[in-house]
Design a protein around this motif. Structure first.
Motif, short mmCIF file in Angstrom:
data_model
loop_
_atom_site.label_atom_id
_atom_site.label_comp_id
_atom_site.label_asym_id
_atom_site.label_seq_id
_atom_site.Cartn_x
_atom_site.Cartn_y
_atom_site.Cartn_z
N UNK A 78 56.72 37.50 30.91
CA UNK A 78 56.86 36.16 29.34
C UNK A 78 56.32 35.40 29.75
N UNK A 79 56.47 34.46 30.98
CA UNK A 79 56.55 32.80 31.21
C UNK A 79 55.09 32.89 32.26
N UNK A 80 54.22 34.24 32.79
CA UNK A 80 52.92 34.56 33.07
C UNK A 80 52.31 34.05 31.86
N UNK A 81 52.38 35.21 30.50
CA UNK A 81 51.67 34.61 29.41
C UNK A 81 51.71 33.51 28.48
N UNK A 82 52.56 32.46 28.82
CA UNK A 82 52.87 31.18 28.03
C UNK A 82 52.02 30.32 29.09
N UNK A 83 51.63 30.53 30.78
CA UNK A 83 51.25 29.46 31.23
C UNK A 83 49.60 30.00 30.94
N UNK A 84 49.38 31.30 31.14
CA UNK A 84 48.50 31.45 31.24
C UNK A 84 47.37 31.24 29.58
N UNK A 85 48.09 31.47 28.49
CA UNK A 85 48.10 31.03 27.30
C UNK A 85 48.20 29.24 27.72
N UNK A 86 48.81 28.94 27.78
CA UNK A 86 48.08 27.10 27.30
C UNK A 86 46.97 26.78 28.47
N UNK A 87 47.03 27.11 29.49
CA UNK A 87 45.48 26.98 30.12
C UNK A 87 43.95 27.46 29.70
N UNK A 88 44.33 28.42 29.05
CA UNK A 88 43.25 28.68 27.85
C UNK A 88 43.60 28.11 26.88
#
Length: 183
Positions: A78-88
């Motif tokens: 979930x942390x990775x999804x949030x970081x990747x989503x925000x940077x996307x």
């Protein structure tokens, strides 16, 4: 010669007094992602798979004796999804075309606290592989902080957030090429 040994024994006993429990470490997703709090629409397009062969999430004493598991809240995926989503989302705000999907594979996401007689080095290592439109990029982040007392929840959260921020900076470099067709 006896005083350093005595100090080391006191430090180790103080750490051992907390027991072999799970330590639940809350991580501020917004701080880690470099984005405002709340779900990002781009995060819905991010598919995260956990491909770790070995998961190392524990506090240890000298000799790598485990003194308890570290559990991140929210969990690593979930942390990775949030970081990747925000940077996307940040890359899309600069005019990039929205991909059908972003696949992110977690290769490494470790939080470890190896000890010496005098200190612990709290370290978080993250390695991800992104796939977009047939192109692939690896990104990574790491953070380490030394402590002379038992590794606390706050310290582990701070180091994990630092590694996620470093990963976010690498994502900012990777996304322009991935979103333009891998060039």
């Amino acid at each position: 010669m006896r005083i350093p040994v005595l100090i080391a024994a006191v430090v180790l006993l103080a750490g051992c007094a907390t027991g072999r429990d799970e330590l639940i470490v809350p991580v501020d997703v917004a701080a880690a992602a470099g984005a405002p709090a709340g779900a990002s629409p781009a995060a819905m397009k991010v598919e995260v798979t956990d491909a770790r062969k070995v998961i190392r999430m524990e506090r240890t004493t000298m000799g790598a004796l485990s003194m308890g598991r570290i559990v991140l809240k929210p969990p690593e995926a979930d942390l990775v999804r949030a970081v990747v989503g925000a940077r996307l989302q940040a890359a899309l705000a600069k005019g990039a075309a929205m991909p059908d999907a972003v696949v992110c594979e977690i290769r490494t996401f470790d939080v470890v606290t190896p000890a010496t007689a005098l200190y612990w080095d709290v370290t978080t290592n993250i390695e991800l592989v992104l796939r977009v439109r047939g192109a692939e990029r690896a990104v990574a982040g790491t953070a380490t902080e030394r402590t002379y007392s038992w590794p606390s929840e706050e310290l582990i959260a701070r180091v994990t957030t630092g590694a996620l921020r470093q990963t976010a900076a690498e994502l900012d470099k990777a996304f322009p090429g991935l979103l333009s067709g891998g060039r």
